[in-house]
Enzyme design. Structure first.
Site, short mmCIF file in Angstrom:
data_model
loop_
_atom_site.label_atom_id
_atom_site.label_comp_id
_atom_site.label_asym_id
_atom_site.label_seq_id
_atom_site.Cartn_x
_atom_site.Cartn_y
_atom_site.Cartn_z
CD GLU A 65 -2.83 -9.45 8.94
OE1 GLU A 65 -3.01 -9.48 10.07
OE2 GLU A 65 -1.98 -8.69 8.64
NE ARG B 294 1.98 -6.12 10.88
CZ ARG B 294 2.09 -6.44 9.71
NH1 ARG B 294 3.20 -5.55 9.29
NH2 ARG B 294 1.64 -7.29 9.35
N GLY C 210 -17.09 -2.10 18.66
CA GLY C 210 -16.09 -2.95 19.22
C GLY C 210 -14.95 -1.92 19.71
CB THR D 116 -1.02 -0.01 1.41
OG1 THR D 116 -1.78 -1.11 1.25
CG2 THR D 116 -1.79 0.96 1.29
CB CYS E 73 -4.08 -2.14 6.85
SG CYS E 73 -3.33 -3.52 5.99
CE LYS F 106 -4.95 -1.53 0.83
NZ LYS F 106 -5.93 -2.67 1.37
CG LEU G 9 -4.49 -10.36 1.48
CD1 LEU G 9 -4.25 -10.27 2.94
CD2 LEU G 9 -3.80 -11.42 0.78
N1 LIG Z 1 -1.41 -7.33 6.14
C1 LIG Z 1 -2.42 -6.97 5.63
O1 LIG Z 1 -3.56 -7.59 5.96
C2 LIG Z 1 -2.57 -6.24 4.35
C3 LIG Z 1 -3.63 -6.29 3.28
C4 LIG Z 1 -3.55 -5.25 2.19
C5 LIG Z 1 -2.17 -4.68 2.03
N2 LIG Z 1 -1.19 -4.68 2.91
C6 LIG Z 1 -0.09 -4.03 2.48
O2 LIG Z 1 0.94 -4.72 2.06
C7 LIG Z 1 2.21 -4.51 2.45
C8 LIG Z 1 2.96 -5.77 3.11
O3 LIG Z 1 2.24 -5.74 4.22
P1 LIG Z 1 2.66 -7.22 5.19
O4 LIG Z 1 1.60 -7.26 6.20
O5 LIG Z 1 2.44 -8.27 4.31
O6 LIG Z 1 4.00 -6.76 5.73
P2 LIG Z 1 5.03 -7.72 6.74
O7 LIG Z 1 5.80 -6.84 7.42
O8 LIG Z 1 4.25 -9.06 7.06
O9 LIG Z 1 5.96 -8.33 5.55
C9 LIG Z 1 6.78 -7.65 4.70
C10 LIG Z 1 8.36 -8.54 4.42
O10 LIG Z 1 9.03 -7.88 3.47
C11 LIG Z 1 10.22 -8.22 3.97
N3 LIG Z 1 11.25 -7.09 2.91
C12 LIG Z 1 11.41 -5.79 3.43
N4 LIG Z 1 12.11 -5.16 2.67
C13 LIG Z 1 12.62 -6.34 1.58
C14 LIG Z 1 13.40 -6.62 0.56
N5 LIG Z 1 14.22 -5.45 0.17
N6 LIG Z 1 13.58 -7.67 -0.23
C15 LIG Z 1 13.31 -8.84 0.58
N7 LIG Z 1 12.24 -8.62 1.50
C16 LIG Z 1 11.97 -7.72 2.01
C17 LIG Z 1 10.31 -8.30 5.16
O11 LIG Z 1 11.47 -8.75 5.93
C18 LIG Z 1 9.01 -8.80 5.77
O12 LIG Z 1 9.05 -10.11 5.53
C19 LIG Z 1 1.94 -3.14 3.18
O13 LIG Z 1 2.17 -2.13 2.26
C20 LIG Z 1 0.57 -3.50 3.70
O14 LIG Z 1 0.18 -2.11 4.07
C21 LIG Z 1 -1.29 -5.48 3.95
#
Ligand SMILES: NC(=O)c1ccc[n+]([C@@H]2O[C@H](COP(=O)([O-])OP(=O)(O)OC[C@H]3O[C@@H](n4cnc5c(N)ncnc54)[C@H](O)[C@@H]3O)[C@@H](O)[C@H]2O)c1
Length: 428
Positions: free
Chosen positions: A151, A327, A252, A118, A259, A203, A149
């Site tokens: 979680e 988080r 709640g 995002t 996010c 988004k 998606l």
């Molecule tokens: N978690 C959710 O429910 C969700 C839903 C929609 C969108 N998003 C968005 O998706 C993105 C990722 O979220 P997430 O929850 O999966 O994050 P996360 O912190 O779980 O995972 C990010 C991963 O990226 C790795 N990383 C960082 N820099 C790197 C690099 N240069 N090379 C290789 N790996 C690298 C980190 O080690 C980490 O494992 C964010 O922008 C978030 O806002 C998350």
């Protein structure tokens, strides 16, 4: 997939399940080692099976070797984190830019580079500039494909999304992404394409809107508590209007998770940058921080302001069920605060022990609900995991005067009162 977190791992495993060969890259070598040992580092229902099946088939590869992954791929998804930056509340884009820089070094043939993380509007333009330092425009195209998606429901959301949004300034590239998603589109997913900045904005605007809906119903619940109105009736009555819709109208704790908190803040910062006051979202952010205090004050009131040495069981500490993600969960504020006031806290969460509370002397993790609730003064239901939905409170607590604060309205007030339980809920 660059970044194998909640988004990268789920999307990577699901794309592999559709028959693609997927390299999931992460700079965290421990994470890659866990995955290569056949384990999944996060809790997400159904993910283990998909990862295992596709890993064994050879279609899903876990590696820290970004060079190999980039060189062997046609489409590269950036799925790294974009947390709030420490000082400014804006999105910290350093991981995204670092990933772009690393990718640029290994572009050996034409690549579609897709931002799934995002990111604020115009980030795609900045990524393009970074890559242009190493490679000319004919070698790559930058696309935005925001991830929606949830979680806890991530596999289902990947397979049956409401919509797939692709933002590209090049129609041919949009078509290529449409082809990648074709198996999902055939099953009924809406595919919507727009330009790159448009997708980036969709988004943030969506997340801020959902956060607004939650804060809105939480504030109405506050008023219901004072006017003897049942919020559940209000939610149902409102939701029957198709223009409003019933989802996200359940009151709640404050909204949390990885996010909404960071994305609402980042969007207001973008607004400020472009001299546009996003006043509604700003007040949603304020309302949400106040929410945490309101609920803690309610706990104080339930315990007649005598918190010292009171035993409290907290059921569920994650921000929502079916995830281990901590988080921005309200529990991260409530538990330390009650601990400071002298409460003795047992907590139980089906996703296990949380390192976030290990520094507090009187905050104890219990392996099951029975141990957590034994002889406590108050049980707080913080997260609506299924296993908290039919508890025999008197039996489990062995305390005849047990008080229950149900922050998720899982029980009927009437039934609880008939059972002689001091039952408190939200907006009822
Ligand atoms: N978690 C959710 O429910 C969700 C839903 C929609 C969108 N998003 C968005 O998706 C993105 C990722 O979220 P997430 O929850 O999966 O994050 P996360 O912190 O779980 O995972 C990010 C991963 O990226 C790795 N990383 C960082 N820099 C790197 C690099 N240069 N090379 C290789 N790996 C690298 C980190 O080690 C980490 O494992 C964010 O922008 C978030 O806002 C998350």
């Amino acid at each position: 997939m660059i970044g194998t977190g909640y988004v990268g791992l789920v999307s990577g495993a699901c794309f592999a399940d559709l028959g693609n060969t997927v390299y999931c890259v992460d700079k965290d070598k421990k994470k890659i080692e866990i995955l290569n040992n056949g384990k999944v580092p996060i809790y997400e229902p159904g993910l283990n099976e998909i990862v295992k099946k596709n890993f064994l088939s050879g279609r899903l590869v876990f590696t820290s070797d970004l060079e190999k992954a980039v060189k062997n791929s046609d489409i590269i998804f950036i799925c790294v984190g974009t947390p709030s930056s420490k000082k400014k509340r804006s999105a910290d884009l350093s991981y995204v830019f670092m990933a772009a820089k690393q990718i640029s070094k290994f572009i050996n043939k034409f690549k579609i580079i897709v931002t799934k993380s995002t990111v604020p509007v115009t980030t795609g333009d900045k990524i393009e500039k970074i890559i242009l330092k190493k490679r000319s425009k004919k070698f790559f195209e930058i696309v935005s494909n925001p991830e929606f998606l949830r979680e806890g429901e991530a596999i289902r959301d990947f397979r049956f999304p409401d919509r797939i949004v692709v933002g590209s300034n090049n129609k041919k590239i949009s078509k290529k992404l449409e082809a990648l998603y074709e198996p999902l589109i055939k099953k009924g997913a809406n595919f919507f394409s727009t330009n790159r900045r448009g997708a980036e904005m969709i988004k943030y605007a969506s997340n801020a809107f959902l956060a607004t809906k939650i804060s809105y119903i939480n504030e109405i619940a506050n008023l219901c508590e004072k006017t003897d109105v049942n919020i559940e009736d209000v939610s149902i009555g409102m939701g029957l209007d198709k223009r409003i819709g019933g989802r996200f109208l359940r009151p709640g704790p404050a909204y949390g998770g990885s996010c909404f908190p960071k994305d609402t803040k980042a969007l207001t910062i973008t607004g400020d940058l472009y001299k546009t006051d996003l006043s509604i979202i700003k007040s949603v952010i304020k309302s949400n921080s106040k929410r945490k205090i309101i609920l803690i004050n309610r706990v104080k009131k339930i315990l007649s302001n005598k918190i010292k040495n009171k035993k409290i069981a907290i059921l569920g500490v994650t921000f929502k069920p079916n995830t281990d993600d901590m988080r921005e969960s309200t529990s991260l504020v409530a538990i330390p605060y009650l601990h400071t006031l002298g409460a003795k806290i047992n907590y139980y969460d089906p996703s296990g022990f949380k390192k976030e509370f290990s520094k507090f002397k009187n905050v104890v993790y219990c392996k099951n609900m029975n141990d957590a609730c034994l002889k406590v003064d108050l049980i707080i239901i913080h997260t609506e995991w299924d296993e908290f939905k039919s508890i025999d409170f008197k039996k489990i607590s062995k305390n005849k005067k047990i008080k229950v604060y149900d922050m998720r309205n899982l029980y009927s007030s009437k039934k609880m009162n008939n059972l002689g339980i001091n039952y408190y809920s939200i907006g009822r």
